[in-house]
Design a protein around this motif. Structure first.
Motif, PDB file in Angstrom:
ATOM      1  N   LYS A 258       0.842  -1.206   0.000  1.00 23.28           N
ATOM      2  CA  LYS A 258       0.000   0.000   0.000  1.00 23.28           C
ATOM      3  C   LYS A 258       0.879   1.259   0.000  1.00 23.28           C
ATOM      4  O   LYS A 258       0.570   2.256  -0.669  1.00 23.28           O
ATOM      5  CB  LYS A 258      -0.914   0.001   1.226  1.00 23.28           C
ATOM      6  N   PHE A 259       1.977   1.199   0.783  1.00 21.17           N
ATOM      7  CA  PHE A 259       2.870   2.357   0.865  1.00 21.17           C
ATOM      8  C   PHE A 259       3.510   2.650  -0.494  1.00 21.17           C
ATOM      9  O   PHE A 259       3.651   3.806  -0.906  1.00 21.17           O
ATOM     10  CB  PHE A 259       3.951   2.094   1.923  1.00 21.17           C
ATOM     11  N   ARG A 260       3.869   1.587  -1.218  1.00 23.10           N
ATOM     12  CA  ARG A 260       4.440   1.772  -2.559  1.00 23.10           C
ATOM     13  C   ARG A 260       3.438   2.459  -3.489  1.00 23.10           C
ATOM     14  O   ARG A 260       3.825   3.109  -4.454  1.00 23.10           O
ATOM     15  CB  ARG A 260       4.867   0.427  -3.137  1.00 23.10           C
ATOM     16  N   LYS A 265       0.524   3.074   5.962  1.00 22.38           N
ATOM     17  CA  LYS A 265       0.535   3.713   7.281  1.00 22.38           C
ATOM     18  C   LYS A 265       1.816   3.346   8.011  1.00 22.38           C
ATOM     19  O   LYS A 265       2.492   2.367   7.681  1.00 22.38           O
ATOM     20  CB  LYS A 265      -0.658   3.246   8.116  1.00 22.38           C
ATOM     21  N   SER A 266       2.133   4.132   9.031  1.00 22.89           N
ATOM     22  CA  SER A 266       3.213   3.744   9.924  1.00 22.89           C
ATOM     23  C   SER A 266       2.730   2.586  10.795  1.00 22.89           C
ATOM     24  O   SER A 266       1.520   2.417  11.032  1.00 22.89           O
ATOM     25  CB  SER A 266       3.639   4.927  10.797  1.00 22.89           C
ATOM     26  N   ILE A 267       3.676   1.792  11.265  1.00 22.73           N
ATOM     27  CA  ILE A 267       3.332   0.579  12.007  1.00 22.73           C
ATOM     28  C   ILE A 267       4.038   0.569  13.358  1.00 22.73           C
ATOM     29  O   ILE A 267       5.242   0.832  13.446  1.00 22.73           O
ATOM     30  CB  ILE A 267       3.763  -0.700  11.246  1.00 22.73           C
ATOM     31  N   SER A 381      11.222  12.611  -2.003  1.00 22.70           N
ATOM     32  CA  SER A 381      10.671  12.943  -3.321  1.00 22.70           C
ATOM     33  C   SER A 381      11.329  12.109  -4.417  1.00 22.70           C
ATOM     34  O   SER A 381      10.772  11.954  -5.502  1.00 22.70           O
ATOM     35  CB  SER A 381      10.874  14.442  -3.606  1.00 22.70           C
ATOM     36  N   LYS A 382      12.519  11.580  -4.108  1.00 23.65           N
ATOM     37  CA  LYS A 382      13.212  10.713  -5.077  1.00 23.65           C
ATOM     38  C   LYS A 382      12.730   9.262  -4.919  1.00 23.65           C
ATOM     39  O   LYS A 382      12.413   8.587  -5.891  1.00 23.65           O
ATOM     40  CB  LYS A 382      14.731  10.772  -4.844  1.00 23.65           C
ATOM     41  N   LYS A 383      12.720   8.782  -3.663  1.00 28.63           N
ATOM     42  CA  LYS A 383      12.256   7.424  -3.341  1.00 28.63           C
ATOM     43  C   LYS A 383      11.536   7.471  -1.995  1.00 28.63           C
ATOM     44  O   LYS A 383      11.973   8.186  -1.083  1.00 28.63           O
ATOM     45  CB  LYS A 383      13.440   6.442  -3.220  1.00 28.63           C
ATOM     46  N   PRO A 384      10.450   6.710  -1.839  1.00 29.51           N
ATOM     47  CA  PRO A 384       9.776   6.648  -0.539  1.00 29.51           C
ATOM     48  C   PRO A 384      10.734   6.195   0.560  1.00 29.51           C
ATOM     49  O   PRO A 384      11.623   5.376   0.312  1.00 29.51           O
ATOM     50  CB  PRO A 384       8.664   5.624  -0.749  1.00 29.51           C
ATOM     51  N   VAL A 385      10.571   6.740   1.744  1.00 30.25           N
ATOM     52  CA  VAL A 385      11.477   6.468   2.870  1.00 30.25           C
ATOM     53  C   VAL A 385      10.729   5.728   3.986  1.00 30.25           C
ATOM     54  O   VAL A 385       9.619   6.116   4.370  1.00 30.25           O
ATOM     55  CB  VAL A 385      12.077   7.780   3.428  1.00 30.25           C
ATOM     56  N   ILE A 386      11.372   4.661   4.479  1.00 32.15           N
ATOM     57  CA  ILE A 386      10.854   3.955   5.666  1.00 32.15           C
ATOM     58  C   ILE A 386      11.876   4.122   6.783  1.00 32.15           C
ATOM     59  O   ILE A 386      13.046   3.764   6.631  1.00 32.15           O
ATOM     60  CB  ILE A 386      10.643   2.451   5.394  1.00 32.15           C
ATOM     61  N   LEU A 387      11.421   4.691   7.898  1.00 30.27           N
ATOM     62  CA  LEU A 387      12.267   4.852   9.076  1.00 30.27           C
ATOM     63  C   LEU A 387      12.012   3.679  10.018  1.00 30.27           C
ATOM     64  O   LEU A 387      10.861   3.372  10.332  1.00 30.27           O
ATOM     65  CB  LEU A 387      11.947   6.168   9.794  1.00 30.27           C
ATOM     66  N   SER A 410       4.530  14.429   5.652  1.00 33.34           N
ATOM     67  CA  SER A 410       4.971  13.785   4.417  1.00 33.34           C
ATOM     68  C   SER A 410       4.215  12.487   4.203  1.00 33.34           C
ATOM     69  O   SER A 410       4.217  11.610   5.069  1.00 33.34           O
ATOM     70  CB  SER A 410       6.480  13.502   4.463  1.00 33.34           C
ATOM     71  N   SER A 411       3.581  12.379   3.030  1.00 32.95           N
ATOM     72  CA  SER A 411       2.873  11.139   2.696  1.00 32.95           C
ATOM     73  C   SER A 411       3.831  10.086   2.155  1.00 32.95           C
ATOM     74  O   SER A 411       3.452   8.943   1.943  1.00 32.95           O
ATOM     75  CB  SER A 411       1.788  11.420   1.651  1.00 32.95           C
ATOM     76  N   ASN A 412       5.073  10.495   1.924  1.00 32.48           N
ATOM     77  CA  ASN A 412       6.062   9.593   1.325  1.00 32.48           C
ATOM     78  C   ASN A 412       7.062   9.057   2.344  1.00 32.48           C
ATOM     79  O   ASN A 412       8.089   8.499   1.981  1.00 32.48           O
ATOM     80  CB  ASN A 412       6.804  10.309   0.190  1.00 32.48           C
TER      81      ASN A 412
END
Length: 949
Positions: A258-260, A265-267, A381-387, A410-412
């Motif tokens: 879904k994030f892609r 959502k954050s988990i 903005s270049k690639k979605p980020v997961i922290l 940020s939605s990304n």
């Protein structure tokens, strides 16, 4: 005569094709000790098993144990040519696995460690001997296996090699030299994959158990083997040990997809400490392709809570590398601001501008956050980020604030974090904005069920040969916590005792107790002394605190998942969320404080006693608390009271009340040994001890009479009667006389029976005891049955029924006495061959029991009914009730009349031509008739044997 003994593994003793069962643990242990050592002095045996006893009691217990072993075999297994020494009888051929193992190096005999699972509580000298003997045999076993493996290394293709290798790694799992030798062996055979799998196994064991890496020499050997291997493309990483959690992984994967697509959502992955949150996160990260994503990993530590933005430092260090790799330019001011907060971000960048830093000091912190967020948004903005944040509960409030701002704006960018469930209330306060806007989804990891625990253990392939009982025990101790399961398995490998021996478990428990208030700690300390749950009223009484503060602390402990509320009818209780925490706190209590709390709790439970049948529910708790004080007199008193309840219900022939309740089977021999030891420690000058000693003699007497040990039983009952007559105690004298009558009934000594009936009659003439009169008429009825004076017997029994029926109008507790009279009436008609009337009376007895939910006596009543149906030719009904009777005999371990039921079961199976079952029941019938030596039973079994030769 041949005796076969297996001591390597679960102990097994066989004689004449039959397994030997010992009456209690110490008798069994003495036999094993002598099998190993062949002989021992009596002094050595008493010091091993009764070192805390006085010399007289220790010698008496040793004599009793040796006698019990002899009884188990039914011949002299030991001899004592010198009185001070005990030897194995040389006329017996002993076939002992340890002897053959040591003589012939036969490793097939080594099923498991010496006397696996055999343990005697509080017998420290014997425990030390077992451990040293285990170590000796295990060392020899490893030595033999190594020798055989070395011999086989010169040959290629021998199938035993792998078997020897597996044994060696199982028995000596942390010896890296063994792993290297086996790796070389497989490499020599050009079996590179198997050689590598041995290395991976070592990596897993060292990492999971010791948190270590292999030695350099082992790693170098692995690389050499890797170069020799011709096949390529096979992963050189150890296989993951992750097991289960399929639904949680599916949720994480679904959210990632879904994030892609811009909707994830954050988990938050929550659960208690040790439940596997980090493992789940690592497993998920393994599956993530970073071609279209940027994943930044961070881990929070307890110390981070005291340091501004410390939890983000590793994230921004990785972010600096991403900026270079992706060739993303950022404004100089953003770089300086971020480097000011996260110095590791500046590695490789130009030096900080001093003027910029001075400006940073003057700007508001939100402006600083905007710069930091700006960099992340530029990257996103270049690639979605997961922290990624492991253990996010250790974050400081500024770090939480930054995280909320980043995700909210940020939605990304999303985060995946793990946190302990006990900190969820606190975390929710820090991310309230994200929760309100439903930006976060929570995945809660629950404890494993028993089935999941078994699957988890089996898939870990621990080579421990665990039984279902072992797995149940692991589940009970770990309560389904995955780390605790793993640590318990490690403890079993290392022959340690409890999960508290694990440093990993201890560290988890310690961390849970950080930052508790003094009042919270006090509540936990008091609660840890309870054997199970804690009553709210007791805590209120003994925790010296303002009531409002007390309830605030109690609520806080519940929020931190240390205590949980439990309701039972109208009372409120509290229990530890995990029993390990209770054990940890209790084990770290000051001994003086613990003793004082145990005394208060014992006193509290004693104050709840009402002198009625409900008191039995408090006895085990009172005993538990007095066991942890030095009040031996009180401990002896409540052990006697508790054992008296059990004895009344299991060894009295027809007590006044006996409802259908399951009582745990008690090993009376072990109970007596414990009480003998306590009695030695008690002050014999106290009057109360003499009364308790008198009760103790009574319990011993009725037990030994019921089990056919007449000499011992009579000696105790005669001592009891003497006490009672000296004290002129009416009730105690009657109890003693009753037991002498029971004995007389069993062995058919009619003169002795009549003597005590007359003594009872003289006593109750002066007391006008209606209840005892009813019992007296029952005795007279039975006495006349034995003299074949059936008409007189019937009159006495009907009079007994009349008395007990009238008493039942006032108090309904005499139903079993009435049922017993109908059973005797049934016997009269049975002896007169009037089986139809016998049936009627047996059915009345059974009907009374079943209507009143009584189980005592049903074994005998069903036997009489089954006999009568047999004699009437109704064999199907006969079998139904005889088998019912045997079920009750086995359940309640009653010996009275069992030989009759076994005899008729044999006859019934003979009619069906089932010779195996016929022989089994006839053998059992003969055993019980010889044990009790009742003339009717003996004649019945002899008749069956004679008719079926």
């Amino acid at each position: 005569m041949n005796i076969y003994a297996k001591l390597l593994g679960d102990p097994q003793i066989e004689f004449n094709g039959k397994s030997i069962v010992f009456p209690y643990k110490k008798a069994e242990a003495i036999f094993y000790y002598l099998l190993v050592n062949k002989k021992a002095s009596r002094e050595k045996l008493t010091s091993l098993f009764w070192g805390d006893f006085n010399d007289k009691s220790a010698k008496k217990n040793l004599r009793d144990a040796l006698y019990k072993v002899k009884r188990a075999f039914d011949f002299d297994i030991f001899i004592s040519p010198k009185r001070a020494e005990v030897l194995l009888n040389p006329e017996i051929n002993f076939h002992i696995d340890i002897d053959e193992f040591m003589k012939n190096s036969n490793i097939k005999l080594y099923r498991s460690e010496f006397l696996s699972g055999f343990y005697i509580k509080d017998c420290y000298d014997f425990d030390e001997w077992i451990h040293s003997t285990r170590a000796e045999f295990k060392s020899e076993y490893i030595k033999v296996v190594k020798r055989k493996l070395k011999e086989e290394m010169n040959f290629v293709g021998l199938s035993d090699i792998e078997g020897y290798a597996n044994i060696l790694l199982k028995e000596d799992p942390y010896n890296e030299k063994n792993y290297r030798d086996i790796m070389r062996l497989y490499s020599f055979r050009e079996d590179y994959n198997r050689s590598m799998s041995v290395y991976y196994k070592l990596v897993d064991i060292l990492k999971n158990d010791l948190d270590l890496e292999p030695e350099q020499s082992t790693t170098s050997l692995f690389k050499e083997i890797l170069e020799l291997r011709s096949d390529e493309g096979i992963s050189t990483e150890p296989s993951s040990k992750f097991i289960g959690r399929k639904s949680e992984l599916a949720l994480l994967k679904s959210n990632l997809n879904k994030f892609r697509n811009g909707k994830g959502k954050s988990i938050l992955v929550t659960g208690e400490a040790g439940i596997g949150r980090t493992d789940l996160l690592d497993k998920h990260l393994e599956s993530i392709s970073t071609d279209d994503l940027i994943v930044l990993n961070g881990k929070c530590y307890a110390a981070d809570r005291d340091f501004f933005l410390q939890s983000w430092d590793s994230i921004f260090k990785q972010l600096a590398s991403v900026l270079k790799k992706e060739k993303i330019s950022i404004p100089k001011l953003w770089s300086d601001i971020t480097s000011y907060f996260f110095p590791s971000f500046n590695e490789g960048f130009s030096p900080l501008d001093i003027d910029s830093i001075e400006k940073i000091e003057s700007v508001k912190h939100q402006v600083s956050f905007d710069a930091i967020i700006g960099i992340l948004n530029l990257v996103a903005s270049k690639k979605p980020v997961i922290l990624i944040f492991d253990d996010i509960h250790w974050m400081d409030s500024y770090s939480f604030n930054l995280l909320s701002n980043i995700v909210f704006k940020s939605s990304n960018i999303i985060f995946i974090a793990t946190c302990r469930e006990s900190y969820m209330n606190e975390i929710e306060k820090n991310i309230v904005r994200l929760l309100e806007t439903e930006c976060i989804e929570t995945i809660t990891l629950n404890r494993l069920s028993l089935t999941e625990t078994e699957e988890f253990i089996n898939k870990r392939n621990n080579n421990l040969n665990l039984t279902s009982d072992d797995i149940n025990e692991i589940y009970k101790k770990s309560e389904g916590n995955t780390l605790f399961i793993i640590e318990y398995l490690n403890i079993l490998k290392d022959n340690k005792n409890t999960l508290l021996d694990s440093s990993k478990v201890e560290n988890i428990l310690k961390s849970r107790l950080l930052n508790l208030s003094n009042l919270e700690k006090k509540i936990l300390k008091i609660s840890s002394v309870f054997s199970d749950r804690i009553k709210l009223n007791f805590l209120l009484k003994y925790v010296d605190a303002d009531e409002f503060d007390f309830f605030d602390a109690l609520e806080s402990l519940q929020n931190k998942l240390l205590l949980k509320e439990v309701y039972n009818e109208n009372d409120v209780y509290y229990a530890f969320y995990h029993s390990l925490m209770k054990d940890y706190i209790y084990n770290n209590l000051n001994k003086g404080i613990a003793k004082s709390l145990h005394e208060k709790l014992a006193d509290y439970y004693e104050s709840n006693l009402k002198n009625n049948t409900k008191d039995k529910y408090y006895y085990s708790r009172i005993i538990y608390h007095y066991e942890n004080t030095e009040n031996n007199e009180k401990l002896f008193e409540y052990n006697i009271k508790n054992l008296s309840l059990y004895s009344d219900m299991n060894f009295e022939l027809f007590p006044s009340i006996h409802k259908a309740v399951d009582y745990e089977n008690v090993n009376m021999e072990e109970a007596f040994e414990k009480l003998d030891q306590l009695l030695d420690k008690c002050n014999d000058n106290e009057l109360g001890i003499h009364k308790l000693k008198m009760d103790y003699y009574y319990i011993k007497g009725i037990y030994y009479i019921r089990t056919g040990e007449y000499n011992q039983g009579l000696a105790y009952i005669e001592s009891y009667i003497k006490y009672a007559e000296d004290l002129n105690s009416y009730n105690h004298m009657l109890q003693g006389y009753h037991q002498m009558i029971y004995y007389s009934i069993q062995v058919n000594e009619l003169d002795n029976m009549n003597f005590y009936i007359n003594k009872i009659e003289k006593i109750i003439e002066h007391k006008s005891d209606i209840k005892e009169s009813g019992t007296l008429f029952r005795w007279k009825g039975l006495y006349n049955i034995r003299r074949s004076k059936y008409e007189q017997a019937e009159k006495h029994l009907n009079r007994s029924i009349e008395i007990f029926e009238n008493l039942s109008l006032l108090e309904n507790k005499y139903s079993l006495n009435i049922a017993a009279c109908y059973n005797y009436l049934g016997n009269i008609y049975k002896y007169k061959n009037n089986f139809k009337n016998a049936l009627t009376n047996y059915k009345k007895a059974i009907d009374i029991c079943e209507k009143n939910n009584i189980v005592k006596g049903l074994d005998m009543f069903y036997t009489g009914l089954g006999q009568s149906y047999y004699e009437l030719g109704k064999f199907k009904l006969s079998k139904e009730y005889i088998l019912k009777a045997l079920d009750y005999y086995k359940k309640f371990n009653n010996l009275w009349g069992r030989s009759i039921a076994e005899g008729y079961a044999a006859l019934l199976y003979k009619r069906e031509n089932n010779i195996i079952s016929f022989n089994e029941h006839l053998k059992q019938g003969e055993y019980y008739s010889q044990k009790i030596r009742n003339p009717y039973s003996l004649r019945l079994i002899e008749r069956i044997k004679a008719e079926n030769k």
